[in-house]
Write a protein that holds these residues in place. Structure first.
Motif, PDB file in Angstrom:
ATOM      1  N   ALA A 113       1.057  -1.288   0.118  1.00 35.69           N
ATOM      2  CA  ALA A 113      -0.157  -0.127   0.159  1.00 35.69           C
ATOM      3  C   ALA A 113       0.775   1.142   0.168  1.00 35.69           C
ATOM      4  O   ALA A 113       0.621   2.109  -0.799  1.00 35.69           O
ATOM      5  N   THR A 114       2.106   1.210   0.821  1.00 42.55           N
ATOM      6  CA  THR A 114       2.811   2.673   0.843  1.00 42.55           C
ATOM      7  C   THR A 114       3.271   2.710  -0.399  1.00 42.55           C
ATOM      8  O   THR A 114       3.507   3.778  -1.222  1.00 42.55           O
ATOM      9  N   GLN A 115       3.781   1.834  -1.076  1.00 46.41           N
ATOM     10  CA  GLN A 115       4.567   1.871  -2.586  1.00 46.41           C
ATOM     11  C   GLN A 115       3.405   2.181  -3.619  1.00 46.41           C
ATOM     12  O   GLN A 115       3.634   3.277  -4.360  1.00 46.41           O
ATOM     13  N   PHE A 116       2.317   1.778  -3.566  1.00 45.52           N
ATOM     14  CA  PHE A 116       1.128   2.051  -4.296  1.00 45.52           C
ATOM     15  C   PHE A 116       0.806   3.720  -4.092  1.00 45.52           C
ATOM     16  O   PHE A 116       0.626   4.356  -5.066  1.00 45.52           O
ATOM     17  N   ARG A 117       0.677   3.954  -2.847  1.00 50.54           N
ATOM     18  CA  ARG A 117       0.307   5.295  -2.595  1.00 50.54           C
ATOM     19  C   ARG A 117       1.241   6.387  -3.017  1.00 50.54           C
ATOM     20  O   ARG A 117       1.105   7.404  -3.445  1.00 50.54           O
ATOM     21  N   ARG A 118       2.734   5.924  -2.869  1.00 54.59           N
ATOM     22  CA  ARG A 118       3.990   7.080  -3.194  1.00 54.59           C
ATOM     23  C   ARG A 118       3.660   6.892  -4.932  1.00 54.59           C
ATOM     24  O   ARG A 118       3.975   8.199  -5.388  1.00 54.59           O
ATOM     25  N   SER A 119       3.832   6.145  -5.375  1.00 57.83           N
ATOM     26  CA  SER A 119       3.735   6.124  -6.937  1.00 57.83           C
ATOM     27  C   SER A 119       2.710   7.024  -7.355  1.00 57.83           C
ATOM     28  O   SER A 119       2.726   7.745  -8.445  1.00 57.83           O
ATOM     29  N   ILE A 120       1.327   6.947  -6.800  1.00 59.40           N
ATOM     30  CA  ILE A 120       0.198   7.819  -7.239  1.00 59.40           C
ATOM     31  C   ILE A 120       0.493   9.353  -6.839  1.00 59.40           C
ATOM     32  O   ILE A 120       0.299  10.443  -7.411  1.00 59.40           O
ATOM     33  N   LEU A 121       0.797   9.473  -5.591  1.00 58.71           N
ATOM     34  CA  LEU A 121       1.210  10.699  -4.927  1.00 58.71           C
ATOM     35  C   LEU A 121       2.402  11.569  -5.981  1.00 58.71           C
ATOM     36  O   LEU A 121       2.159  12.674  -6.299  1.00 58.71           O
ATOM     37  N   ASP A 122       3.304  10.764  -6.186  1.00 59.54           N
ATOM     38  CA  ASP A 122       4.117  11.356  -7.487  1.00 59.54           C
ATOM     39  C   ASP A 122       3.519  11.974  -8.721  1.00 59.54           C
ATOM     40  O   ASP A 122       3.729  13.190  -9.014  1.00 59.54           O
ATOM     41  N   LEU A 123       2.508  11.393  -9.053  1.00 59.42           N
ATOM     42  CA  LEU A 123       1.703  11.730 -10.207  1.00 59.42           C
ATOM     43  C   LEU A 123       0.993  13.076  -9.853  1.00 59.42           C
ATOM     44  O   LEU A 123       0.921  14.131 -10.619  1.00 59.42           O
ATOM     45  N   ILE A 124       0.317  13.033  -8.585  1.00 60.51           N
ATOM     46  CA  ILE A 124      -0.363  14.151  -8.235  1.00 60.51           C
ATOM     47  C   ILE A 124       0.497  15.209  -8.020  1.00 60.51           C
ATOM     48  O   ILE A 124       0.134  16.382  -8.422  1.00 60.51           O
ATOM     49  N   GLU A 125       1.654  14.973  -7.589  1.00 56.51           N
ATOM     50  CA  GLU A 125       2.502  16.135  -7.180  1.00 56.51           C
ATOM     51  C   GLU A 125       2.996  16.697  -8.493  1.00 56.51           C
ATOM     52  O   GLU A 125       3.576  17.682  -8.740  1.00 56.51           O
ATOM     53  N   ASP A 126       2.903  15.900  -9.716  1.00 52.81           N
ATOM     54  CA  ASP A 126       3.595  16.258 -11.201  1.00 52.81           C
ATOM     55  C   ASP A 126       2.391  16.887 -11.766  1.00 52.81           C
ATOM     56  O   ASP A 126       2.497  17.254 -12.943  1.00 52.81           O
ATOM     57  N   GLY A 127       1.137  17.180 -11.175  1.00 53.34           N
ATOM     58  CA  GLY A 127       0.025  17.952 -11.851  1.00 53.34           C
ATOM     59  C   GLY A 127      -0.901  17.243 -12.331  1.00 53.34           C
ATOM     60  O   GLY A 127      -2.259  17.739 -12.758  1.00 53.34           O
ATOM     61  N   HIS A 128      -1.110  16.045 -12.035  1.00 55.17           N
ATOM     62  CA  HIS A 128      -2.020  14.974 -12.438  1.00 55.17           C
ATOM     63  C   HIS A 128      -3.363  15.138 -11.443  1.00 55.17           C
ATOM     64  O   HIS A 128      -2.966  14.650 -10.311  1.00 55.17           O
ATOM     65  N   SER A 129      -4.144  15.720 -11.962  1.00 57.97           N
ATOM     66  CA  SER A 129      -5.246  16.442 -10.821  1.00 57.97           C
ATOM     67  C   SER A 129      -6.783  15.547 -11.028  1.00 57.97           C
ATOM     68  O   SER A 129      -7.742  15.425 -10.234  1.00 57.97           O
ATOM     69  N   ARG A 130      -6.929  14.798 -12.246  1.00 60.24           N
ATOM     70  CA  ARG A 130      -8.026  14.131 -12.521  1.00 60.24           C
ATOM     71  C   ARG A 130      -7.593  12.602 -12.809  1.00 60.24           C
ATOM     72  O   ARG A 130      -7.138  12.269 -13.719  1.00 60.24           O
ATOM     73  N   ILE A 131      -7.921  11.803 -11.809  1.00 60.55           N
ATOM     74  CA  ILE A 131      -7.593  10.641 -11.821  1.00 60.55           C
ATOM     75  C   ILE A 131      -8.532   9.522 -11.561  1.00 60.55           C
ATOM     76  O   ILE A 131      -9.301   9.374 -10.754  1.00 60.55           O
ATOM     77  N   VAL A 132      -8.617   8.173 -12.558  1.00 58.79           N
ATOM     78  CA  VAL A 132      -9.219   7.012 -12.408  1.00 58.79           C
ATOM     79  C   VAL A 132      -8.435   5.922 -12.073  1.00 58.79           C
ATOM     80  O   VAL A 132      -7.214   5.829 -12.693  1.00 58.79           O
ATOM     81  N   ILE A 133      -8.730   5.180 -10.885  1.00 57.91           N
ATOM     82  CA  ILE A 133      -7.986   4.041 -10.482  1.00 57.91           C
ATOM     83  C   ILE A 133      -8.662   2.821 -10.885  1.00 57.91           C
ATOM     84  O   ILE A 133      -9.818   2.759 -10.148  1.00 57.91           O
ATOM     85  N   ASP A 134      -8.403   1.995 -11.381  1.00 60.42           N
ATOM     86  CA  ASP A 134      -9.040   0.976 -11.959  1.00 60.42           C
ATOM     87  C   ASP A 134      -8.395  -0.323 -11.205  1.00 60.42           C
ATOM     88  O   ASP A 134      -7.235  -0.471 -11.151  1.00 60.42           O
TER      89      ASP A 134
END
Length: 112
Positions: free
Chosen positions: A26-47
């Protein structure tokens, strides 16, 4: 851990490439997506169609992501197996997260 795709509408589609979203990853999963959010991805669909097990750590990681996006973006979950959907209902997380049956429905919801 994740597969990434971005649509023309600037929606980032993330497929969880794991059978479990638990304390072990879970921590690695969260970190991977947090990196995307910090890079400006703000509309996200998680399948989550490949995820068959989720525990409190996995749900906590998703809650953390939802909080990080906050009011400046949107996050939708989709593709849950019945077992994962049942866990979300039992924990009442289905009231917190926007959930769609599949990625096509989630993308339509964000386009609306």
């Amino acid at each position: 851990m994740i597969t990434l795709d971005q649509t023309a509408e600037r929606v980032t589609l993330i497929a969880a490439d794991c059978a479990e979203l638990t304390a072990t990853n879970a921590t690695q999963f969260r970190r991977s997506i947090l990196d995307l959010i910090e890079d400006g991805h703000s509309r996200i669909v998680i399948d989550l169609h490949q995820v068959t097990e989720v525990d409190s750590s996995g749900i906590g990681a998703l809650v953390s992501l939802l909080k990080r996006i906050g009011m400046r973006g949107e996050m939708i979950l989709c593709g849950m197996t019945e077992k994962v959907a049942q866990i979300f209902r039992l924990t009442r997380m289905d009231r917190i997260f926007p959930i769609q049956p599949d990625s096509a429905a989630a993308l339509r919801a964000l386009a609306a």
